[in-house]
Write an enzyme that holds these catalytic residues in place. Structure first.
Site, mmCIF file in Angstrom:
data_model
loop_
_atom_site.group_PDB
_atom_site.id
_atom_site.type_symbol
_atom_site.label_atom_id
_atom_site.label_comp_id
_atom_site.label_asym_id
_atom_site.label_seq_id
_atom_site.Cartn_x
_atom_site.Cartn_y
_atom_site.Cartn_z
ATOM 1 N N HIS A 289 0.842 -1.193 0.000
ATOM 2 C CA HIS A 289 0.000 0.000 0.000
ATOM 3 C C HIS A 289 0.872 1.235 0.000
ATOM 4 C CE1 HIS A 289 -3.160 2.849 1.080
ATOM 5 N NE2 HIS A 289 -3.981 1.931 0.627
ATOM 6 N N ASP B 57 -7.917 -5.472 0.096
ATOM 7 C CA ASP B 57 -8.426 -6.324 -0.971
ATOM 8 C C ASP B 57 -7.978 -7.777 -0.879
ATOM 9 O OD1 ASP B 57 -9.933 -4.411 -2.303
ATOM 10 O OD2 ASP B 57 -8.168 -3.583 -3.297
#
Ligand code: CMC
Length: 432
Positions: free
Chosen positions: A308, A366
């Site tokens: 991320h 996710d």
């Protein structure tokens, strides 16, 4: 206390400038470079905007090193445990948690707008049955720009509010219609006696020929996933909505731009890509071979659902979703889900691997969400659409914040030009 400043020295021209530092409520301060070009004649260079705050915002706060996510100051863990998607939507849009009366009124307003114009429904027939639902959803949302002429003055707060209610209500109906079109089944009209997520399940799964019973486990799981996906400050799709909206464009067009930006596998499309990756890996024995590919820069393979831009410790949403995955699968009697087992092992192995440790790559929101969506019957091509439904709330909150700010300016990044310098045109006959 004296205001913190930075001094920037241009050694080649023996000039300097004092840059003011602006402090937020929490988190790192920012160096204000607004006058940089005027005083020193240069711009800043920041590909991917990794270091640049493009706006001031009061909506969401992330501390990527500590794994903290706050919506209007409230920790996402508390909201996930105690709140509902509709209450979180109210919070993001209105800055404060609602009273019972305010919440009931808000839910009533959303319900009032769940139906879509019949002409919009016919747009789906222009798509082939195998069109990706994200393509249909972004096109139909953009088409909404052509409908609501009665409430299109973006500088009118009441018009902005009506837009917010309309888009939050109708995106669920549009998403379900896209799914039904893919299946070749008739569109299912909304049921306003149901809560937001139960109604979505009804529109996705009901058929005219038999009764459909909503599974409360599925509705609850969806509500939780929507809370976790509702906003994430200046991510790529939200920044896209802001940029498109900063031109004064119609807000439906701005949200359609956000849907397109979300679609990519580096962003919201990762949930779909994770499931494809897990199926491709197949068994635990194949994990080392796959990880070797993910580490090989020439392969273009990435461990999807990992890494991320902001979180460098853990993604708090991934933690909640992993736990929810356990609960949902056991409540649905599918605890022995092989893809979930594989994902758990993949996470365990990657988190011990020097490559992922050194780069601070952890599972993101996710990594496990697709397993929950699958367990409650949502097809893979609809995963990113689910994300879009939830993120619409964040997009609208950011758009409202931006348009309501009297200091709003069109978004317009600069560049470092490295193409040819000025040269004279030569006629085609003289070109070698
Ligand atoms: N697999 C393998 N290597 C990776 C991965 C990954 N998933 N993510 C980052 N890296 C490596 C990357 O190659 C680079 O290595 P090096 O320093 O040797 O060149 C280093 O880690 C830093 O990566 P980056 O690409 O500079 O990081 P970024 O902040 O630009 O990208 C990201 C963040 C999310 C796009 C990236 O981590 C990624 O592609 N992850 C997989 C896709 C994914 O799961 N996306 C969902 C993000 S969360 C939900 C959302 O935003 O919608």
């Amino acid at each position: 206390m004296t205001q913190k400043t930075f001094e920037l020295v241009d050694q080649s021209n023996d000039r300097k400038m004092t840059l003011p530092v602006r402090a937020g409520t929490i988190g790192p301060s920012v160096v204000d470079i607004a006058k940089l070009n005027k005083e020193l004649g240069v711009f800043t260079y920041d590909p991917g905007f990794g270091m640049t705050a493009a706006t001031e915002s009061r909506i969401t706060y992330i501390d990527g090193d500590a794994g903290v996510l706050l919506y209007r100051g409230y920790p996402v863990e508390q909201l996930a445990e105690k709140s509902t998607f509709m209450e979180v939507a109210y919070l993001l849009l209105h800055s404060e948690l609602p009273t019972r009366k305010q919440l009931d009124e808000f839910i009533g307003n959303i319900r009032h707008h769940t139906m879509i114009n019949e002409s919009l429904l016919r747009f789906f027939h222009g798509f082939h049955y195998d069109a990706h639902p994200m393509a249909m959803v972004s096109a139909v949302i953009a088409s909404m720009s052509a409908f609501y002429h009665d409430s299109m003055d973006i500088y009118n707060p009441r018009h902005r509010e009506i837009f917010a209610h309309r888009i939050i209500a109708k995106i669920a109906t549009i998403a379900a219609a896209a799914h039904k079109h893919s299946l070749g089944q008739p569109h299912v009209y909304p049921r306003n006696d149901l809560d937001y997520c139960s109604n979505l399940l009804h529109m996705l799964y009901a058929v005219p020929c038999e009764p459909y019973e909503i599974d409360p486990v599925a509705a609850q799981a969806l509500d939780l996933l929507f809370i976790l996906h509702a906003d994430h400050e200046q991510n790529a799709s939200t920044s896209t909505v802001r940029l498109a909206g900063s031109t004064g464009a119609n807000p439906y067009a701005a949200v359609a731009a956000g849907v397109s930006a979300l679609w990519g596998p580096a962003h919201g499309g990762a949930n779909e890509a994770v499931l494809s990756m897990l199926e491709q890996i197949g068994t635990v024995d194949n994990i080392p071979k796959f990880l070797a590919q993910a580490k090989d820069k020439s392969s273009h393979v990435r461990l999807m659902g990992f890494g991320h831009r902001v979180y460098k410790n853990f993604d708090p949403r991934a933690k909640i979703i992993r736990e929810t995955c356990h609960k949902v699968l056991s409540r649905l009697g599918r605890s022995d889900n092989p893809l979930f087992e594989l994902a758990l092992r993949l996470e365990e192995i990657a988190l011990k691997d020097e490559y992922f440790v050194a780069r601070k790559l952890y599972p993101n929101v996710d990594f496990y969400s697709g397993i929950i969506y699958s367990a409650i019957g949502i097809p893979r091509s609809m995963f990113t659409v689910m994300f879009a439904i939830a993120r619409t709330v964040g997009w609208v909150a950011h758009w409202q914040e931006m348009i309501g700010d009297p200091a709003m300016r069109i978004g317009r990044p600069r560049q470092l030009y490295t193409g040819p310098a000025r040269r004279e045109y030569t006629s085609i006959a003289k070109r070698a």
